[in-house]
Design a protein around this motif. Sequence first.
Motif, PDB file in Angstrom:
ATOM      1  N   ALA A 109      39.357  34.168  48.042  1.00  0.00           N
ATOM      2  CA  ALA A 109      39.461  34.990  49.258  1.00  0.00           C
ATOM      3  C   ALA A 109      39.467  36.479  48.922  1.00  0.00           C
ATOM      4  N   PHE A 110      40.227  36.876  47.922  1.00  0.00           N
ATOM      5  CA  PHE A 110      40.324  38.301  47.596  1.00  0.00           C
ATOM      6  C   PHE A 110      39.136  38.793  46.770  1.00  0.00           C
ATOM      7  N   CYS A 111      38.599  37.963  45.891  1.00  0.00           N
ATOM      8  CA  CYS A 111      37.471  38.397  45.061  1.00  0.00           C
ATOM      9  C   CYS A 111      36.137  38.378  45.818  1.00  0.00           C
ATOM     10  N   GLU A 112      35.974  37.418  46.706  1.00  0.00           N
ATOM     11  CA  GLU A 112      34.673  37.239  47.341  1.00  0.00           C
ATOM     12  C   GLU A 112      34.621  37.619  48.818  1.00  0.00           C
ATOM     13  N   GLN A 113      35.736  37.482  49.537  1.00  0.00           N
ATOM     14  CA  GLN A 113      35.703  37.752  50.976  1.00  0.00           C
ATOM     15  C   GLN A 113      36.581  38.936  51.400  1.00  0.00           C
TER      16      GLN A 113
END
Length: 160
Positions: A124-128
């Motif tokens: 969630a934090f790295c990609e979105q």
Amino acid sequence: MMTDELRKILDFFNTIGINWKFQSLQKAGFLPGVQIENGCLCIAPEQLANPGDLLHEAGHIAIMPTASRHLLQDDVRISAGQGAAEEMAAIAWSWAALMALQLPPEFLFHSDGYKGSSAAYITAFCEQGGFGHPLLSWYGLCLPAGQADGYPKMQCWLRA
């Protein structure tokens, strides 16, 4: 034991104004080796299983208004009425701190935490772009994500 990562985190806390102290912890808290007492992080290094947990607990302190920060105790839901929104904001704050400290995602979202959702949080934090950061913007801690110098870059680290 004082690791390089722990020293880096404590130096960061000193710089931004998160109060902390070393002390032995007689009762078990939510996370091994760390408790919040009167808005201060109490740390027992010999009991600290995951130093990344300090970032999460510091997030709960940081998002609390200055005037009521001292009310925070170990269970922030009970002591300060923090709910799901504040939990998401604390997670977003801890991610911003992790990025500022240039530590890997697994340092914060370790396999022993987040009720088995660590891998999903990393995605969630790295990609979105993550979650919870709109509250940080609303609190005046950062500009909205997607703006120049926006989240995860913080304008200030402690809520006024």
